[in-house]
Scaffold this active site. Sequence first.
Site, PDB file in Angstrom:
ATOM      1  N   LYS A   1      36.239 -39.368   0.237  1.00  0.00           N
ATOM      2  CA  LYS A   1      36.569 -39.013  -1.157  1.00  0.00           C
ATOM      3  C   LYS A   1      37.786 -39.792  -1.655  1.00  0.00           C
ATOM      4  CE  LYS A   1      39.147 -35.177  -2.210  1.00  0.00           C
ATOM      5  NZ  LYS A   1      40.227 -35.359  -3.186  1.00  0.00           N
ATOM      6  N   ASN A   2      38.868 -39.764  -0.874  1.00  0.00           N
ATOM      7  CA  ASN A   2      40.106 -40.325  -1.398  1.00  0.00           C
ATOM      8  C   ASN A   2      40.101 -41.855  -1.430  1.00  0.00           C
ATOM      9  OD1 ASN A   2      40.973 -37.790  -2.006  1.00  0.00           O
ATOM     10  ND2 ASN A   2      42.302 -37.570  -0.203  1.00  0.00           N
TER      11      ASN A   2
ATOM     12  N   CYS B   1      44.302 -30.225  -7.470  1.00  0.00           N
ATOM     13  CA  CYS B   1      44.713 -29.042  -6.710  1.00  0.00           C
ATOM     14  C   CYS B   1      46.173 -28.708  -7.018  1.00  0.00           C
ATOM     15  CB  CYS B   1      44.583 -29.309  -5.209  1.00  0.00           C
ATOM     16  SG  CYS B   1      42.886 -29.336  -4.655  1.00  0.00           S
TER      17      CYS B   1
ATOM     18  N   ARG C   1      53.809 -31.740  -8.921  1.00  0.00           N
ATOM     19  CA  ARG C   1      53.216 -32.987  -8.419  1.00  0.00           C
ATOM     20  C   ARG C   1      53.688 -34.147  -9.302  1.00  0.00           C
ATOM     21  NH1 ARG C   1      47.107 -32.008  -6.344  1.00  0.00           N
ATOM     22  NH2 ARG C   1      47.479 -34.101  -5.552  1.00  0.00           N
TER      23      ARG C   1
ATOM     24  N   ASP D   1      45.889 -32.600   4.526  1.00  0.00           N
ATOM     25  CA  ASP D   1      44.585 -32.127   4.042  1.00  0.00           C
ATOM     26  C   ASP D   1      43.782 -31.414   5.132  1.00  0.00           C
ATOM     27  OD1 ASP D   1      45.304 -33.155   1.622  1.00  0.00           O
ATOM     28  OD2 ASP D   1      44.090 -34.968   1.778  1.00  0.00           O
TER      29      ASP D   1
ATOM     30  N   ARG E   1      34.181 -30.113  -5.078  1.00  0.00           N
ATOM     31  CA  ARG E   1      34.892 -31.311  -5.536  1.00  0.00           C
ATOM     32  C   ARG E   1      34.940 -32.363  -4.441  1.00  0.00           C
ATOM     33  NH1 ARG E   1      40.508 -30.126  -6.350  1.00  0.00           N
ATOM     34  NH2 ARG E   1      40.471 -32.343  -5.964  1.00  0.00           N
TER      35      ARG E   1
HETATM   36  C1  EPZ Z   1      46.808 -37.868  -1.998  1.00  0.00           C
HETATM   37  O1  EPZ Z   1      47.450 -37.193  -3.055  1.00  0.00           O
HETATM   38  C2  EPZ Z   1      45.513 -37.146  -1.754  1.00  0.00           C
HETATM   39  N1  EPZ Z   1      44.714 -37.204  -2.959  1.00  0.00           N
HETATM   40  C3  EPZ Z   1      45.776 -35.711  -1.332  1.00  0.00           C
HETATM   41  O2  EPZ Z   1      44.535 -35.140  -0.954  1.00  0.00           O
HETATM   42  C4  EPZ Z   1      46.695 -35.699  -0.111  1.00  0.00           C
HETATM   43  O3  EPZ Z   1      47.072 -34.374   0.168  1.00  0.00           O
HETATM   44  C5  EPZ Z   1      47.947 -36.523  -0.359  1.00  0.00           C
HETATM   45  O4  EPZ Z   1      47.586 -37.863  -0.818  1.00  0.00           O
HETATM   46  C6  EPZ Z   1      48.810 -36.689   0.883  1.00  0.00           C
HETATM   47  O5  EPZ Z   1      48.057 -37.268   1.897  1.00  0.00           O
HETATM   48  C7  EPZ Z   1      44.035 -38.292  -3.259  1.00  0.00           C
HETATM   49  O6  EPZ Z   1      44.034 -39.266  -2.538  1.00  0.00           O
HETATM   50  C8  EPZ Z   1      43.217 -38.260  -4.488  1.00  0.00           C
HETATM   51  P1  EPZ Z   1      51.173 -38.323  -2.514  1.00  0.00           P
HETATM   52  P2  EPZ Z   1      48.676 -37.855  -3.807  1.00  0.00           P
HETATM   53  O7  EPZ Z   1      51.514 -39.162  -3.671  1.00  0.00           O
HETATM   54  O8  EPZ Z   1      48.479 -39.323  -3.822  1.00  0.00           O
HETATM   55  C9  EPZ Z   1      55.473 -36.461  -3.683  1.00  0.00           C
HETATM   56  C10 EPZ Z   1      42.783 -33.611  -0.944  1.00  0.00           C
HETATM   57  O9  EPZ Z   1      42.718 -32.438  -0.571  1.00  0.00           O
HETATM   58  N2  EPZ Z   1      55.460 -37.434  -4.802  1.00  0.00           N
HETATM   59  O10 EPZ Z   1      51.036 -38.977  -1.181  1.00  0.00           O
HETATM   60  O11 EPZ Z   1      48.856 -37.166  -5.101  1.00  0.00           O
HETATM   61  C11 EPZ Z   1      54.446 -35.373  -3.861  1.00  0.00           C
HETATM   62  O12 EPZ Z   1      54.919 -34.332  -4.686  1.00  0.00           O
HETATM   63  C12 EPZ Z   1      43.978 -34.094  -1.746  1.00  0.00           C
HETATM   64  O13 EPZ Z   1      41.896 -34.461  -0.746  1.00  0.00           O
HETATM   65  C13 EPZ Z   1      56.609 -37.592  -5.548  1.00  0.00           C
HETATM   66  O14 EPZ Z   1      57.633 -36.916  -5.347  1.00  0.00           O
HETATM   67  O15 EPZ Z   1      49.848 -37.478  -2.819  1.00  0.00           O
HETATM   68  C14 EPZ Z   1      54.167 -34.971  -2.418  1.00  0.00           C
HETATM   69  O16 EPZ Z   1      55.158 -34.065  -2.019  1.00  0.00           O
HETATM   70  C15 EPZ Z   1      44.907 -32.998  -2.098  1.00  0.00           C
HETATM   71  N3  EPZ Z   1      56.611 -38.526  -6.560  1.00  0.00           N
HETATM   72  C16 EPZ Z   1      54.340 -36.276  -1.642  1.00  0.00           C
HETATM   73  O17 EPZ Z   1      55.076 -37.135  -2.495  1.00  0.00           O
HETATM   74  C17 EPZ Z   1      55.516 -39.288  -6.823  1.00  0.00           C
HETATM   75  O18 EPZ Z   1      55.575 -40.127  -7.738  1.00  0.00           O
HETATM   76  C18 EPZ Z   1      53.061 -36.993  -1.260  1.00  0.00           C
HETATM   77  O19 EPZ Z   1      52.243 -37.165  -2.406  1.00  0.00           O
HETATM   78  C19 EPZ Z   1      54.357 -39.127  -6.040  1.00  0.00           C
HETATM   79  C20 EPZ Z   1      54.358 -38.175  -5.027  1.00  0.00           C
END
Ligand code: EPZ
Length: 427
Positions: free
Chosen positions: A22-23, A117, A122, A305, A397
């Site tokens: 998916k991702n 989610c 976020r 995840d 989803r």
């Molecule tokens: C991706 O989300 C995945 N989604 C998520 O999977 C997954 O949990 C996550 O990566 C971590 O592996 C997709 O790929 C579509 P991040 P993403 O940016 O990219 C903070 C699932 O169940 N952050 O790596 O949104 C954030 O708040 C989903 O398949 C900032 O502070 O995650 C978090 O604490 C849910 N500023 C951490 O970084 C930013 O600009 C990691 O987020 C961006 C993120």
Amino acid sequence: MEKYIINGGVPLSGEVVISGAKNAAVAIIPATILAEGPCIIENIPNIKDVSIIIKILSEMGASIKVLTKNSLMIDTAMIKNPIVPYQMARHMRASYYFLGALLGRFNKASVSMPGGCDFGVRPIDQHLKGFKYLGATHTIDKGMIDVRSNKLIGSQFYFDIVTVGATINVMLAAVKAEGTTVIENAAKEPHIVDLANFLNSMGADIMGAGTDVIKIRGVKRLHGTTYSIIPDQIEAGTYMVAAAATRGDILIKNVIPKHLESIILKMRKIGVSIEEFDDSIRVFVSGELLKTSVKTLPHPGFPTDMQPQITTLLCLAKGTSIVTEGVWENRFRYVDELRRMGADIFVDGKVAIIEGIGKLESAPIRAMDLRAGAAMIIAGLSSSGCTEIEDISHVERGYENIEEKLRGLGADIKKQVYVDEKFLSAL
Ligand code: EPZ
């Protein structure tokens, strides 16, 4: 609305084939915006998040041809307007990948703030930081993020935290920028490598994906390509835990065992037997399930995840386990649902302490989000009575044909339509 009805207690057995990731799909499909020519994408998971992305592309003017159930030909030549309005973007988090892809092609993009989610705040500050280093400015007005630049120019910068989304978004924006971009402290997830491979197959020049320094030499044009998406590591992990929780014995096919390393290691510690083959793994349980501690971390650490699923498994293990969430602010909301099934879990912020109780009792529960929903299914499969799970649209989803796949493994699971109480009280 629909719910799952599960008559649990059946050890899973047989074979299951894992779908495309998916991702990776939700990044690769918007990336076709950067190609001057049609792209054939194979092994696309047939899930709601992917349909939303496809619908957004199609409403923007792209031509989408369905070749088989899991492959599409996408031609984005007709997209003229780099705008993704709220109505289209609100359903999913990954709609923010349109920012990077449209910025990379048109030097501007206007995309509604993403949904997805709910794990607390976020932010997207790191995405915007990356765009800024490439020479783009942004404004946020009435929920729309607008990024633009006269010309994107490569540069070197460091992400303050490891973020999957910002790493992908900046790769998309930088791939056609002038000069070289160096992303330091980049995320290393398998889907980042998959996106880099996809872009390279279109003529991009990306090195280092899968390490924490990614180097992107900008190219003038990208051509169409044919590409097959990697298998979904989290879907595979979910079936691994489902097999363990039901004390089953299953063969999981179409996986890359290397991507499952951290999950395999933890599950072996819990006492689960795992045999690895080239592109499949066998998971079975013969002894007792044991306590352990798990901390979720960016790849190659244990994936966040998989956190709800492993927490559910640890409810069935002997002794006290500790699960620490190292990525998201608030990813234990589902624990109340497990408590309804008798689980003994204490949560303090990002730490959950789980007293293993051996067996969960059936109860009506809800899927709070995608992975929590998968965990509820595992809980239902492991308990001996009838479990009803509401709000299953979250699960759909991200898991292709989960009911059929589980039924193929011998599970007694079916979907039933129901009328939500909130809907009734509004009448
Ligand atoms: C991706 O989300 C995945 N989604 C998520 O999977 C997954 O949990 C996550 O990566 C971590 O592996 C997709 O790929 C579509 P991040 P993403 O940016 O990219 C903070 C699932 O169940 N952050 O790596 O949104 C954030 O708040 C989903 O398949 C900032 O502070 O995650 C978090 O604490 C849910 N500023 C951490 O970084 C930013 O600009 C990691 O987020 C961006 C993120």
